[in-house]
Scaffold this active site. Structure first.
Site, PDB file in Angstrom:
ATOM      1  N   GLY A  52      -9.269  -6.459  -5.822  1.00 36.00           N
ATOM      2  CA  GLY A  52      -8.170  -6.582  -5.176  1.00 36.00           C
ATOM      3  C   GLY A  52      -7.312  -7.815  -6.545  1.00 36.00           C
ATOM      4  O   GLY A  52      -5.902  -7.989  -5.859  1.00 36.00           O
ATOM      5  N   HIS A  53      -7.579  -8.514  -7.124  1.00 37.42           N
ATOM      6  CA  HIS A  53      -7.393  -9.355  -7.805  1.00 37.42           C
ATOM      7  C   HIS A  53      -7.446  -9.749  -9.372  1.00 37.42           C
ATOM      8  O   HIS A  53      -8.137 -10.233 -10.078  1.00 37.42           O
ATOM      9  CB  HIS A  53      -7.858 -11.506  -7.910  1.00 37.42           C
ATOM     10  N   PHE A  54      -7.384  -9.188 -10.217  1.00 36.37           N
ATOM     11  CA  PHE A  54      -5.844  -7.560 -10.468  1.00 36.37           C
ATOM     12  C   PHE A  54      -6.595  -6.895 -10.005  1.00 36.37           C
ATOM     13  O   PHE A  54      -7.736  -6.109 -11.557  1.00 36.37           O
ATOM     14  CB  PHE A  54      -4.708  -8.057 -10.763  1.00 36.37           C
TER      15      PHE A  54
END
Length: 128
Positions: free
Chosen positions: A36-38
């Protein structure tokens, strides 16, 4: 998903004000911290660098320091991506009448990625 960095101790030596330690660090593509990053362009979050990498090694070598009271001169100079080969340099600085500090530097061959200084509460004097 992994939660740890592969590490290889390269050097551990005394310096004028304390001790210096250097590690080779691998950055696996499947680290949990990239989730999720990124999406599409993963970057290692700063908190993962500070806590899971730098502070983890500080605690491994100098557990008596406890938790940092301050992080100063913190600079994120280059992003860290999956597969990067890094070096982590830690230098403990103990001075009379001052709180202990650990200067840290995370770098690739092309230069520094993250640098800063962690300050710790003065360790308690040994009992006995």
């Amino acid at each position: 998903m992994r939660e740890a960095f592969p590490l290889e101790l390269l050097a551990r030596e005394p310096v004028t004000t304390g001790e210096s330690i250097t590690y080779a660090v691998g950055v696996p593509a499947d680290l949990l911290y990239f989730q999720g990053h990124f999406p599409g362009a993963p970057l290692l979050p700063g908190v993962a660098q500070l806590v899971a990498l730098v502070l983890d090694r500080v605690h491994a070598h100098w557990p008596e320091l406890g938790e940092p009271t301050r992080v100063g001169r913190l600079k994120f100079k280059q992003p860290i991506a999956p597969g990067d080969a890094l070096r982590l340099a830690l230098e403990r600085e103990d001075r009379p009448d001052d709180a202990p500090r650990v200067h840290f530097r995370v770098e690739r061959d092309d230069g520094p990625c993250t640098v800063g200084v962690m300050t710790f509460a003065t360790p308690a004097a040994p009992v006995g």
